[in-house]
Write an enzyme that holds these catalytic residues in place. Structure first.
Site, short mmCIF file in Angstrom:
data_model
loop_
_atom_site.label_atom_id
_atom_site.label_comp_id
_atom_site.label_asym_id
_atom_site.label_seq_id
_atom_site.Cartn_x
_atom_site.Cartn_y
_atom_site.Cartn_z
CB CYS A 61 -9.69 -13.67 -12.80
SG CYS A 61 -9.41 -12.25 -11.32
CB CYS A 68 -11.55 -14.18 -8.99
SG CYS A 68 -12.48 -13.50 -9.67
CG HIS A 103 -5.75 -4.15 -9.17
ND1 HIS A 103 -6.24 -4.47 -10.18
CD2 HIS A 103 -4.26 -3.69 -9.53
CE1 HIS A 103 -5.33 -4.87 -11.51
NE2 HIS A 103 -4.17 -3.62 -10.48
P1 AMP Z 1 -1.73 -4.10 -12.62
O1 AMP Z 1 -0.95 -3.41 -13.42
O2 AMP Z 1 -2.27 -2.42 -12.28
O3 AMP Z 1 -2.76 -4.74 -12.84
O4 AMP Z 1 -0.88 -4.29 -11.23
C1 AMP Z 1 -0.79 -5.90 -11.07
C2 AMP Z 1 -0.59 -5.84 -9.10
O5 AMP Z 1 -0.70 -7.40 -9.43
C3 AMP Z 1 1.33 -5.89 -9.69
O6 AMP Z 1 1.29 -5.07 -9.00
C4 AMP Z 1 1.48 -7.30 -9.56
O7 AMP Z 1 2.59 -7.05 -8.99
C5 AMP Z 1 0.42 -7.88 -8.42
N1 AMP Z 1 0.15 -9.42 -8.15
C6 AMP Z 1 0.47 -9.83 -9.80
N2 AMP Z 1 -0.07 -11.38 -8.69
C7 AMP Z 1 -0.31 -11.46 -7.21
C8 AMP Z 1 0.16 -12.06 -6.50
N3 AMP Z 1 -0.08 -13.38 -6.52
N4 AMP Z 1 -0.21 -11.61 -4.99
C9 AMP Z 1 0.03 -10.13 -4.95
N5 AMP Z 1 -0.02 -9.41 -5.69
C10 AMP Z 1 0.16 -10.02 -7.03
ZN ZN Z 2 -11.09 -11.70 -11.32
#
Ligand code: AMP
Ligand code: ZN
Length: 118
Positions: free
Chosen positions: A4, A7, A103
């Protein structure tokens, strides 16, 4: 939870720009911002969606929501902001939740328009 990404960020295995942290959650900047300011508020406890919430999780999420107004001022969001939870469902993923660790998106820093959820 193994594999994850959030995580791993919480455990410090993957770098991120953490702007707030306490016992319940961390806040970091989104890697691919959808607004001038785009943060993610992520509970330390892994659960994929609201469907997996326990009573304790409900209280923890309440504490997180209660801190966001104060936090927003520190994060440059005094002009207002938008909170989004993309939630996968039992039979599909209409909201396109990508990361299966609950989130809250916190968006702002500019006029966001009023898409009524879209
Ligand atoms: P969701 O579509 O609601 O699951 O959003 C996931 C979010 O996580 C997206 O806006 C991505 O840009 C963000 N995301 C994915 N990987 C990372 C990361 N390593 N650091 C910061 N944000 C991330
Ligand atoms: Zn997690």
């Amino acid at each position: 939870m193994e594999n994850c990404i959030f995580c791993k960020i919480i455990n410090g295995e993957i770098p991120s720009n953490i702007v707030y942290s306490d016992d319940d959650f961390i806040v970091f900047t989104d890697l691919n911002p959808k607004a001038k300011l785009h943060y993610l508020a992520v509970p330390r406890k892994h659960f994929a969606t609201l469907n997996e919430m326990t009573k304790e999780d409900e209280q923890m999420l309440g504490r997180i929501m209660g801190k966001i107004p104060t936090l927003s001022k520190q994060l440059g969001l005094s002009n207002g902001y938008r909170l989004i939870i993309n939630q996968k469902g039992e039979t599909g993923n209409d909201a396109e939740q990508e990361v299966m660790h609950l989130h809250i998106h916190i968006l702002g820093g500019e006029k966001l328009g009023n898409p009524n959820g879209k």
